[in-house]
Design an enzyme around this catalytic site. Structure first.
Site, short mmCIF file in Angstrom:
data_model
loop_
_atom_site.label_atom_id
_atom_site.label_comp_id
_atom_site.label_asym_id
_atom_site.label_seq_id
_atom_site.Cartn_x
_atom_site.Cartn_y
_atom_site.Cartn_z
CE LYS A 17 38.69 39.86 39.83
NZ LYS A 17 38.86 39.74 38.38
NE ARG A 92 41.47 33.98 38.95
CZ ARG A 92 41.89 35.23 39.19
NH1 ARG A 92 42.14 35.63 40.40
NH2 ARG A 92 42.07 36.05 38.19
NE ARG A 131 45.80 45.27 33.93
CZ ARG A 131 45.10 44.37 34.62
NH1 ARG A 131 44.32 44.75 35.60
NH2 ARG A 131 45.16 43.09 34.32
NE ARG A 137 48.43 42.03 35.52
CZ ARG A 137 47.31 41.68 36.14
NH1 ARG A 137 46.79 42.48 37.04
NH2 ARG A 137 46.73 40.54 35.87
NE ARG A 148 44.81 37.60 32.90
CZ ARG A 148 44.96 38.91 32.72
NH1 ARG A 148 45.65 39.36 31.69
NH2 ARG A 148 44.42 39.75 33.55
#
Ligand code: ADP
Length: 192
Positions: A17, A92, A131, A137, A148
């Site tokens: 996204k 969301r 990632r 992160r 998630r």
């Protein structure tokens, strides 16, 4: 004056996204607004908001609607969003859908389209783990990634059905090369 373009991009964590939002927004000359980026920059700068949401982001949970709605309402009031925006990571929850509708209605505005990036869940978990190695992160550990995905499936995936009923949903295959996906999204958007 450009035609107003008010867009949302939906898709599970790892769907690409953020990457697509930046590219699509640039092509359409509108700002890409990512609630995740706003939270992360507040955490980095240790603002009051950042301190409030730090642990929530690290656990993979959702920030309370009141907090998120307020930062979005503020961001949408900036001059650069007058003629359109692409929201990435918002709404969301169904509470956020209602809040956004109310914010837009207040100014006589409405959404033009809701893009849903459709991806394969196993493939996106693989992307997020990759990632994690690059960006580090805090919410990209395998356990938090799974959390998630589960929260997305429960809370956010149903929003696509809501927007489909409203005649706004544009589903786009999110697998493949980054450029290819951008082209698919642009081609699928309604023309003004
Ligand atoms: P991803 O799509 O990969 O989960 P984001 O950058 O969009 O990444 O979001 C990261 C985190 O920020 C979420 O897991 C959540 O904790 C918080 N967040 C972002 N947007 C929202 C929102 N609209 N409502 C509640 N929490 C949010």
């Amino acid at each position: 004056m450009p035609a107003p373009t008010r867009l949302i991009i939906l898709g599970p964590p790892g769907a690409g996204k953020g990457t697509q939002a930046a590219r699509i927004a640039e092509r359409l000359s509108i700002p890409a607004i990512s609630t995740g980026d706003i939270f992360r920059s507040n955490i980095k700068n240790e603002t009051e908001l950042g301190l409030k949401v730090k642990d929530i982001l690290a656990s993979g949970g959702y920030v309370p609607d009141e907090v998120t709605n307020e930062i979005v309402e503020d961001r949408l009031s900036w001059d650069d969003a007058t003629h359109g925006f692409l929201l990435d990571g918002y709404p969301r929850t169904s509470g956020q859908v209602e809040a956004l509708d109310a914010m837009l209605a207040k100014h006589g505005h409405a959404l033009d389209a809701v893009i849903e990036l459709v991806v394969d869940e196993d493939a996106v978990v693989g992307r997020l783990l990759k990632r994690a190695e690059i960006e580090g992160r805090a919410d990209d550990t395998e356990e938090v990634i799974r959390e998630r995905q589960a929260i997305y499936r429960k809370e956010t995936a149903p929003l696509a059905a809501h927007y489909q009923l409203a005649g706004l949903l544009v589903q786009v295959d999110g697998m493949g090369e980054v450029d290819e996906v951008t082209d698919r999204v642009i081609a699928a958007l309604p023309q003004h």
